[in-house]
Scaffold this active site. Structure first.
Site, mmCIF file in Angstrom:
data_model
loop_
_atom_site.group_PDB
_atom_site.id
_atom_site.type_symbol
_atom_site.label_atom_id
_atom_site.label_comp_id
_atom_site.label_asym_id
_atom_site.label_seq_id
_atom_site.Cartn_x
_atom_site.Cartn_y
_atom_site.Cartn_z
ATOM 1 N N ASP A 18 0.779 -1.062 -0.047
ATOM 2 C CA ASP A 18 0.045 -0.063 -0.031
ATOM 3 C C ASP A 18 0.778 1.246 0.166
ATOM 4 O OD1 ASP A 18 -2.539 1.300 0.008
ATOM 5 O OD2 ASP A 18 -2.589 1.349 2.236
ATOM 6 N N CYS A 68 -11.150 -11.992 -18.771
ATOM 7 C CA CYS A 68 -12.355 -12.020 -18.668
ATOM 8 C C CYS A 68 -13.326 -12.401 -19.723
ATOM 9 C CB CYS A 68 -12.913 -10.432 -18.177
ATOM 10 S SG CYS A 68 -12.074 -9.820 -16.811
ATOM 11 N N CYS A 106 -17.437 -11.575 -20.530
ATOM 12 C CA CYS A 106 -18.007 -11.236 -19.250
ATOM 13 C C CYS A 106 -17.998 -9.465 -19.252
ATOM 14 C CB CYS A 106 -17.646 -11.861 -18.169
ATOM 15 S SG CYS A 106 -18.258 -11.317 -16.640
ATOM 16 N N CYS A 165 -19.242 -6.532 -14.426
ATOM 17 C CA CYS A 165 -18.910 -5.273 -13.628
ATOM 18 C C CYS A 165 -19.215 -4.205 -14.247
ATOM 19 C CB CYS A 165 -17.434 -5.597 -13.401
ATOM 20 S SG CYS A 165 -16.428 -5.404 -14.660
ATOM 21 N N CYS A 197 -21.927 -1.357 -12.603
ATOM 22 C CA CYS A 197 -21.576 -0.116 -12.191
ATOM 23 C C CYS A 197 -22.615 0.960 -12.322
ATOM 24 C CB CYS A 197 -20.245 0.517 -12.660
ATOM 25 S SG CYS A 197 -19.699 2.077 -12.170
ATOM 26 N N CYS A 246 -16.261 7.345 -10.091
ATOM 27 C CA CYS A 246 -16.465 6.097 -9.092
ATOM 28 C C CYS A 246 -17.005 6.535 -7.672
ATOM 29 C CB CYS A 246 -14.907 5.688 -9.198
ATOM 30 S SG CYS A 246 -14.610 4.179 -8.179
ATOM 31 N N CYS A 274 -16.439 0.874 -2.450
ATOM 32 C CA CYS A 274 -17.527 0.281 -3.081
ATOM 33 C C CYS A 274 -17.075 -0.902 -3.354
ATOM 34 C CB CYS A 274 -18.043 1.269 -4.376
ATOM 35 S SG CYS A 274 -19.106 0.483 -5.330
ATOM 36 N N CYS A 302 -18.458 -3.616 -8.197
ATOM 37 C CA CYS A 302 -17.858 -4.646 -9.520
ATOM 38 C C CYS A 302 -17.306 -5.460 -8.761
ATOM 39 C CB CYS A 302 -16.910 -3.413 -10.109
ATOM 40 S SG CYS A 302 -15.470 -3.113 -9.064
ATOM 41 N N CYS A 307 -18.532 -10.019 -9.866
ATOM 42 C CA CYS A 307 -17.666 -10.760 -10.526
ATOM 43 C C CYS A 307 -17.660 -12.352 -10.364
ATOM 44 C CB CYS A 307 -16.226 -10.515 -10.370
ATOM 45 S SG CYS A 307 -14.943 -11.242 -11.223
#
Length: 323
Positions: free
Chosen positions: A121, A175, A178, A181, A185, A201, A227, A230, A234
């Protein structure tokens, strides 16, 4: 120590995925960051996007760097039903998974030997790119790093080391067709697959030091930080329930009226693991006000009436319209 031994050691230390890549420049990632920043897609976010000339160059983060060891730690927990008048924080905030990951990577570095540096991080390094290069996961259309066993419900970290290790293979998946997501949103932040428009976002707006645009407030629902939409939809994330079974927790739930009544310094200190602009409690209170506007009842009106703020006026109108 060989790569297979490092991966095994990481698993013994409790890491959920481990991969190895060379400590070399992330040229494509640097170019993408610069291009997206020029388009204004990062809004006010800084983090690794502020200085890609540094965060995309792990070879410069440690003298003699030869290898990056990428690791993922799953943070998913079963969630209890949300009580009336309560707000919700994104799953990754329910406990400080970054601190746990940092300790495990430090232990791995000590066992590996040589000089090393742990980056978790941290604005100095793009952890997702290291994870993608080392096969820990692949980039999803929601821009999240998706792992084989735990989907995107992971925090990521990196160990930059002078040890010379053979790279692990990339995770050859994607993905496909697909777009769950993208369609889920509510603000269209993912309309360009694989690219996030932070100006739309919801997670960004819970952390931004300014008013949340009115057109996005109702979409936040009970959310007071981050949030998960998404990620919730999945398909790669579906199997985590079997691997992380246990009692349901309400650790990420908060009493919204109580949040607004708390001493500001106590509130920020309790959630020190969160990014709060300038550690100013008004941004957490702002989020609680918006959540009350979405899920609060008439009992919240006296508290909101004492707040002079555009969000409070909006929330009061919303509650009164429901009543």
């Amino acid at each position: 120590m060989k790569t297979a031994e490092v991966v095994q050691l990481g698993e013994e230390l409790g890491l959920d995925a481990v991969g190895v890549a060379r400590a070399e420049a992330y040229d494509d990632t640097e170019r993408h960051i610069v291009e997206r920043r020029s388009r204004g897609l990062f809004a006010g976010m800084k983090f690794t996007m502020a200085h890609p000339e540094r965060s995309c160059h792990p070879e410069t983060l440690l003298e003699g760097a030869r290898t990056v060891v990428s690791a993922a730690l799953c943070y998913w927990q079963p969630e209890a039903p949300l009580a009336p008048g309560h707000g919700r924080l994104a799953r990754y905030t329910w406990f400080d998974g970054y601190a746990i990951l940092r300790e495990k990577l430090d232990a791995l570095g000590r066992r590996l030997g040589g000089e090393y540096r742990v980056l978790v991080d941290a604005n100095q390094h793009v952890d997702r790119e290291a994870a993608a290069r080392s096969g820990v996961g692949f980039y999803g259309k929601n821009t999240m790093l998706i792992t084989r066993r735990h989907g995107s419900w992971v925090v990521l970290g990196t160990l930059v080391t002078t040890a010379e290790l053979e790279p692990t293979e990339r995770f050859a998946a994607d993905c496909g067709s697909c777009r769950l997501c993208i369609d889920a949103c509510p603000t269209g932040a993912l309309d360009e697959p694989g690219t996030l428009d932070a100006t739309k976002c919801l997670s960004y707006w819970t952390q931004a030091p300014e008013a949340i645009p009115e057109q996005y407030r109702s979409a936040l629902g009970a959310q007071v930080y981050g949030c998960d939409i998404c990620q919730d939809v999945c398909p790669w994330n579906n199997g985590v329930q079997k691997r992380r079974s246990g009692p349901e927790t309400d650790e990420g739930h908060v009493d919204l009226v109580e949040w607004l009544s708390r001493d500001g310094r106590e509130l920020v200190d309790e959630y020190a693991r969160l990014y709060v602009p300038r550690n100013d409690p008004r941004w957490l209170r702002r989020n609680a006000i918006v959540a009350l506007g979405n899920v609060g009842g008439p009992d919240a009106l006296p508290v909101l009436a004492g707040v002079v703020d555009e969000h409070a006026a909006w929330a009061i109108e919303r509650i009164e319209s429901r009543a």
